[in-house]
Design a protein around this motif. Structure first.
Motif, mmCIF file in Angstrom:
data_model
loop_
_atom_site.group_PDB
_atom_site.id
_atom_site.type_symbol
_atom_site.label_atom_id
_atom_site.label_comp_id
_atom_site.label_asym_id
_atom_site.label_seq_id
_atom_site.Cartn_x
_atom_site.Cartn_y
_atom_site.Cartn_z
ATOM 1 N N ARG A 180 0.671 -1.189 -0.005
ATOM 2 C CA ARG A 180 -0.133 0.005 0.013
ATOM 3 C C ARG A 180 0.774 1.307 0.184
ATOM 4 N NH1 ARG A 180 -2.533 3.759 3.529
ATOM 5 N NH2 ARG A 180 -4.886 4.183 2.786
ATOM 6 N N ALA A 181 2.028 1.150 0.711
ATOM 7 C CA ALA A 181 2.803 2.379 0.932
ATOM 8 C C ALA A 181 3.435 2.849 -0.468
ATOM 9 C CB ALA A 181 3.853 2.028 2.086
ATOM 10 N N ALA A 182 3.960 1.677 -1.091
ATOM 11 C CA ALA A 182 4.621 1.890 -2.331
ATOM 12 C C ALA A 182 3.624 2.282 -3.438
ATOM 13 C CB ALA A 182 5.040 0.347 -2.744
ATOM 14 N N ILE A 183 2.346 1.787 -3.310
ATOM 15 C CA ILE A 183 1.382 2.267 -4.290
ATOM 16 C C ILE A 183 1.148 3.675 -4.236
ATOM 17 C CG2 ILE A 183 -0.864 1.958 -5.087
ATOM 18 C CD1 ILE A 183 -0.754 -1.069 -4.492
ATOM 19 N N LEU A 184 0.814 4.095 -2.911
ATOM 20 C CA LEU A 184 0.718 5.467 -2.791
ATOM 21 C C LEU A 184 1.711 6.335 -3.004
ATOM 22 C CD1 LEU A 184 -1.172 5.220 0.854
ATOM 23 C CD2 LEU A 184 -2.369 5.623 -1.571
ATOM 24 N N ARG A 185 2.940 6.113 -2.818
ATOM 25 C CA ARG A 185 4.235 6.814 -3.336
ATOM 26 C C ARG A 185 4.126 7.135 -4.854
ATOM 27 N NH1 ARG A 185 7.196 3.733 0.538
ATOM 28 N NH2 ARG A 185 7.620 2.498 -1.059
ATOM 29 N N SER A 186 4.041 5.947 -5.576
ATOM 30 C CA SER A 186 3.806 5.964 -6.955
ATOM 31 C C SER A 186 2.508 6.783 -7.395
ATOM 32 C CB SER A 186 3.695 4.477 -7.565
ATOM 33 O OG SER A 186 4.010 4.610 -9.042
ATOM 34 N N GLU A 187 1.426 6.684 -6.938
ATOM 35 C CA GLU A 187 0.275 7.233 -7.101
ATOM 36 C C GLU A 187 0.470 8.766 -7.063
ATOM 37 O OE1 GLU A 187 -3.725 8.256 -5.069
ATOM 38 O OE2 GLU A 187 -3.231 6.033 -5.021
ATOM 39 N N ALA A 188 1.157 9.340 -5.800
ATOM 40 C CA ALA A 188 1.649 10.769 -5.678
ATOM 41 C C ALA A 188 2.355 11.257 -6.786
ATOM 42 C CB ALA A 188 2.131 10.943 -4.477
ATOM 43 N N ALA A 189 3.152 10.377 -7.410
ATOM 44 C CA ALA A 189 4.219 10.826 -8.560
ATOM 45 C C ALA A 189 3.279 11.119 -9.708
ATOM 46 C CB ALA A 189 5.248 10.025 -8.839
ATOM 47 N N TRP A 190 2.685 10.053 -10.074
ATOM 48 C CA TRP A 190 1.585 10.030 -11.073
ATOM 49 C C TRP A 190 0.825 11.145 -11.292
ATOM 50 C CZ3 TRP A 190 3.410 7.956 -15.252
ATOM 51 C CH2 TRP A 190 3.874 6.624 -15.181
ATOM 52 N N THR A 191 0.107 11.415 -9.851
ATOM 53 C CA THR A 191 -0.789 12.651 -9.907
ATOM 54 C C THR A 191 -0.173 13.860 -10.203
ATOM 55 O OG1 THR A 191 -1.976 11.258 -8.158
ATOM 56 C CG2 THR A 191 -2.397 13.522 -8.160
ATOM 57 N N ALA A 192 1.044 14.026 -9.811
ATOM 58 C CA ALA A 192 1.741 15.616 -9.885
ATOM 59 C C ALA A 192 1.894 15.438 -11.520
ATOM 60 C CB ALA A 192 3.055 15.419 -9.099
ATOM 61 N N GLN A 193 2.254 14.434 -12.298
ATOM 62 C CA GLN A 193 2.553 14.423 -13.634
ATOM 63 C C GLN A 193 1.166 14.868 -14.181
ATOM 64 O OE1 GLN A 193 5.245 13.991 -15.633
ATOM 65 N NE2 GLN A 193 6.478 14.646 -13.682
ATOM 66 N N LEU A 194 0.155 14.036 -13.931
ATOM 67 C CA LEU A 194 -1.053 14.229 -14.436
ATOM 68 C C LEU A 194 -1.987 15.540 -14.378
ATOM 69 C CD1 LEU A 194 -2.638 10.438 -14.068
ATOM 70 C CD2 LEU A 194 -1.618 11.365 -16.026
ATOM 71 N N ASP A 195 -1.831 16.007 -13.172
ATOM 72 C CA ASP A 195 -2.343 17.164 -12.976
ATOM 73 C C ASP A 195 -2.215 18.324 -13.982
ATOM 74 O OD1 ASP A 195 -4.118 16.568 -10.702
ATOM 75 O OD2 ASP A 195 -2.579 17.198 -9.334
ATOM 76 N N ARG A 196 -1.004 18.249 -14.598
ATOM 77 C CA ARG A 196 -0.212 19.311 -15.454
ATOM 78 C C ARG A 196 -0.767 18.888 -16.846
ATOM 79 N NH1 ARG A 196 5.564 18.359 -14.560
ATOM 80 N NH2 ARG A 196 5.957 19.958 -16.096
ATOM 81 N N ARG A 197 -1.542 17.803 -16.811
ATOM 82 C CA ARG A 197 -1.919 17.253 -18.393
ATOM 83 C C ARG A 197 -3.415 17.047 -18.488
ATOM 84 N NH1 ARG A 197 3.125 15.591 -17.213
ATOM 85 N NH2 ARG A 197 4.681 15.666 -19.026
#
Length: 416
Positions: A180-197
């Motif tokens: 769960r911790a690994a998924i949430l870390r990766s999710e935060a990285a993807w979210t930062a990228q997707l918010d700009r797109r």
């Protein structure tokens, strides 16, 4: 449903044994009504039994049942079963007036009631038989229903009867704390990228390509953590979440056309799309990557938009269009959303809401309400869950569930 084979109903035990398989659970405190097409079973409807005030004058309740069953335009008869432990062991019983009102309304609508039964936890009996020689009080053992030939055949075909949705936690994917911790870390990285797109047409197309490849995978396969993280991040954008639901039911042309109609694209957003590589484009043994990365996706697996008429988001989400949804994709989406709900948060609420919508499309209102309630527990005020739950509580039927030819084909066979 239009399958090549059918189940044979040999008696009331088979009909009553079919009901829990149709609903997915053994009902309690419920009226179950089934339509008939000649000697074939049609649609199944479950409603909570009314309280004393309604039982004193059940005409409105009976009209509601009639209106629901009338959605099955080919129905020429009906069967009724009252599941309760209360008020029926001593004739005429608490529900005699309700049955009389139902029989009157359904007969006038061209769906005469051919049989009716009371079913409790221990006994069941014919609701209209008062001959003690064939219908002794309190009735026959419920075990005869569980031992019926049709029930055995349904189990053999892979059908199962679980607990009622309100009495048990609905199944969710299990996940360890480290995962769960690994998924949430990766999710935060993807979210930062997707918010700009969010306004990027290319990112939208790339996103649908990945979802298409995910839904085309073999049922039951677990997704890699980085894919789970990306998909969860994508559900955090309401327009993308809705597009995924529409794409699963009606195809990518509908998802793309709807996004264009809503004006979600910004021509000034020219950033390269990011995301894991779709499964169909990965080399053998290739992983999805571990972070946010640019991708060059060609929307493999997506239907081309060739100018044909496509349904709008509203028509799809209400089950009005297309004529028959892509149930294989909706079934696959339900399994993927189960995995995505495991880490909770706003994406978990989005995944649970999607599962609630699919359950509603399947005509399973009790499960829909349970999923939507879980979504609101996870994210209070989540708007789509609130709107869907209001539809369910009003008793609104999904358009597909109301038509036999479009309804969810849970069973391969018909019952006759």
């Amino acid at each position: 449903m239009k399958p090549p084979e059918h189940l044979t109903v040999r008696g009331p035990e088979d009909v009553l044994g079919f009901i829990p398989h149709s609903l997915g659970y053994w009902p309690a405190g419920s009226l179950v009504a089934m339509t008939l097409h000649g000697n074939r079973l049609g649609a199944t409807l479950r409603l909570d039994l009314p309280g004393p005030a309604t039982l004193a004058d059940p005409r409105d309740y009976a009209r509601t049942v009639r209106d629901y069953l009338a959605a099955d335009q080919n129905a020429d008869g009906a069967l009724l079963a009252i599941f309760t432990n209360d008020g029926w062991t001593e004739p005429p019983g608490t529900y005699r007036g309700l049955l009389d009102a139902l029989e009157c309304r359904l007969d006038a609508a061209g769906m005469p009631v051919r049989d009716a039964w009371y079913v409790g936890d221990t006994y069941w009996r014919d609701a209209n038989c008062t001959d003690a020689s064939c219908c002794p009080v309190p009735g026959r053992s419920v075990q005869t229903i569980r031992d019926s030939m049709l029930n055995a055949e349904m189990v053999f075909r892979g059908s199962s009867v679980g607990p009622a949705p309100e009495n048990a936690a609905l199944p969710a994917a299990t996940i360890s704390g480290d995962e769960r911790a690994a998924i949430l870390r990766s999710e935060a990285a993807w979210t930062a990228q997707l918010d700009r797109r969010r306004g990027s047409r290319e990112q939208f197309t790339s996103l649908l390509a990945l979802w298409c490849s995910v839904l085309a995978r073999e049922a039951g396969q677990l997704l890699p953590a980085n894919d789970l993280a990306f998909l969860r991040a994508s559900l955090g954008v309401p327009a993308w979440r809705d597009a995924v639901l529409v794409m699963a039911a009606a195809g990518t042309p509908a998802a793309l056309a709807g996004a264009e109609a809503f004006g979600i694209f910004d021509d000034g957003c020219s950033m390269a799309p990011v995301g894991p590589v779709p499964f169909g484009q990965r080399a053998a043994g290739e992983t999805a990557g571990t972070g946010a990365e640019p991708v060059n996706q060609d929307a493999a697996g997506m239907e081309a938009v060739d100018g044909q008429d496509v349904p709008g988001y509203g028509e799809v989400l209400l089950g009005l269009e297309p004529e028959i949804p892509a149930w294989h994709r909706l079934n696959s989406l339900d399994g993927v959303l189960q995995q995505l709900s495991a880490c909770g948060g706003l994406p978990g609420a989005a995944a649970l809401t999607g599962r609630g919508w699919i359950a509603w499309c399947r005509g399973r209102g009790s499960y829909a309400a349970a999923y939507l309630g879980q979504a609101l527990e996870e994210e209070p005020g989540y708007r789509l869950a609130e709107l869907m739950l209001e539809l369910v509580r009003r008793g609104t039927l999904c358009g597909w569930a109301a038509r036999k030819e479009a309804a969810w084909p849970r069973f391969e066979p018909d019952a006759a």
